[in-house]
Write a protein that holds these residues in place. Structure first.
Motif, PDB file in Angstrom:
ATOM      1  N   ASP A  42      42.969 -40.801  31.986  1.00 53.92           N
ATOM      2  CA  ASP A  42      42.005 -40.389  32.026  1.00 53.92           C
ATOM      3  C   ASP A  42      41.369 -39.551  33.376  1.00 53.92           C
ATOM      4  OD1 ASP A  42      40.602 -41.933  34.189  1.00 53.92           O
ATOM      5  OD2 ASP A  42      39.850 -43.889  33.098  1.00 53.92           O
ATOM      6  N   GLY A  43      40.133 -38.459  33.535  1.00 50.21           N
ATOM      7  CA  GLY A  43      40.371 -37.579  34.333  1.00 50.21           C
ATOM      8  C   GLY A  43      39.760 -38.462  35.572  1.00 50.21           C
ATOM      9  N   VAL A  44      39.376 -39.208  35.972  1.00 52.62           N
ATOM     10  CA  VAL A  44      38.853 -40.397  36.870  1.00 52.62           C
ATOM     11  C   VAL A  44      40.451 -40.681  37.157  1.00 52.62           C
ATOM     12  CG1 VAL A  44      38.120 -42.085  37.803  1.00 52.62           C
ATOM     13  CG2 VAL A  44      36.841 -40.738  36.355  1.00 52.62           C
ATOM     14  N   GLU A  45      40.907 -41.322  36.605  1.00 59.96           N
ATOM     15  CA  GLU A  45      42.834 -41.697  37.004  1.00 59.96           C
ATOM     16  C   GLU A  45      43.199 -40.922  37.528  1.00 59.96           C
ATOM     17  OE1 GLU A  45      46.117 -44.373  35.311  1.00 59.96           O
ATOM     18  OE2 GLU A  45      44.127 -43.278  33.976  1.00 59.96           O
ATOM     19  N   ASN A  70      40.507 -32.911  26.005  1.00 57.70           N
ATOM     20  CA  ASN A  70      39.589 -33.932  25.745  1.00 57.70           C
ATOM     21  C   ASN A  70      39.578 -35.184  26.287  1.00 57.70           C
ATOM     22  OD1 ASN A  70      38.544 -32.374  24.089  1.00 57.70           O
ATOM     23  ND2 ASN A  70      39.781 -32.646  23.042  1.00 57.70           N
ATOM     24  N   LEU A  71      39.298 -35.978  27.572  1.00 54.83           N
ATOM     25  CA  LEU A  71      39.337 -37.405  28.231  1.00 54.83           C
ATOM     26  C   LEU A  71      38.208 -37.668  28.493  1.00 54.83           C
ATOM     27  CD1 LEU A  71      41.525 -35.433  30.799  1.00 54.83           C
ATOM     28  CD2 LEU A  71      42.913 -36.513  29.154  1.00 54.83           C
ATOM     29  N   PRO A  72      39.148 -39.507  28.708  1.00 53.72           N
ATOM     30  CA  PRO A  72      37.676 -40.498  28.892  1.00 53.72           C
ATOM     31  C   PRO A  72      37.069 -40.118  29.681  1.00 53.72           C
ATOM     32  CG  PRO A  72      40.047 -41.827  28.573  1.00 53.72           C
ATOM     33  CD  PRO A  72      40.035 -40.198  27.814  1.00 53.72           C
ATOM     34  N   ARG A  73      35.530 -40.689  30.129  1.00 51.66           N
ATOM     35  CA  ARG A  73      35.576 -40.195  31.934  1.00 51.66           C
ATOM     36  C   ARG A  73      35.419 -39.160  32.880  1.00 51.66           C
ATOM     37  NH1 ARG A  73      37.250 -45.525  35.266  1.00 51.66           N
ATOM     38  NH2 ARG A  73      39.155 -44.592  35.712  1.00 51.66           N
TER      39      ARG A  73
END
Length: 149
Positions: A42-45, A70-73
């Protein structure tokens, strides 16, 4: 072949689809360039990896980033904008590798300084060939800037 430091090239793959992660890893494994693939789901990671914070304090700076949109977070466009606004990260080439073929996405990501925009082929063999071509071009043909390890 390896990167300019004589070590395997470090690639950060930012992808939440396990099937696409597997296909990308397979394509790099079968390529002729030595790479180490790091995966953020995900984008945060991805930003923690890039900023070398938390559990990623010892993470290498990647030679290139393969970024899904299209990623979570945190979406891929947000990751790209943050990278290009950070002088420590703005030199890292970002290749958007996504299922979106929408012209507005293409235009937006180039406006955000993406280095390339590739639409993922649906066919697995075509997907692997796309990744191999990307690998060959970005890690063999293109001369990337030096950066501190």
């Amino acid at each position: 072949m390896s990167n300019r430091r004589g070590e395997p090239a470090d690639v950060l793959l930012v992808e939440d689809n396990p099937g696409d992660v597997r296909l990308t890893q397979e394509a790099f494994r079968e390529g002729r360039i030595q790479t180490t693939i790091h995966v953020a789901t995900d984008g945060v990671e991805a930003m923690k990896f890039l900023e070398q914070t938390g559990e990623y304090a010892d993470a290498p700076r990647p030679d290139i980033v393969l970024l899904d949109l299209n990623l979570p977070r945190k979406n891929g466009d947000e990751v790209l904008e943050e990278m290009k606004a950070d002088p420590e990260l703005d030199h890292i080439p970002v290749i958007v590798l996504t299922s979106s073929a929408a012209e507005e996405d293409v235009a937006k990501l180039y406006d955000c300084n993406a280095n390339a925009y590739l639409t993922k082929p649906v066919d697995p063999d075509e997907f692997i060939e796309t990744v191999r071509t990307l690998e060959e071009f970005w890690l063999s043909v293109v001369r990337l800037p030096q950066h501190d390890a």
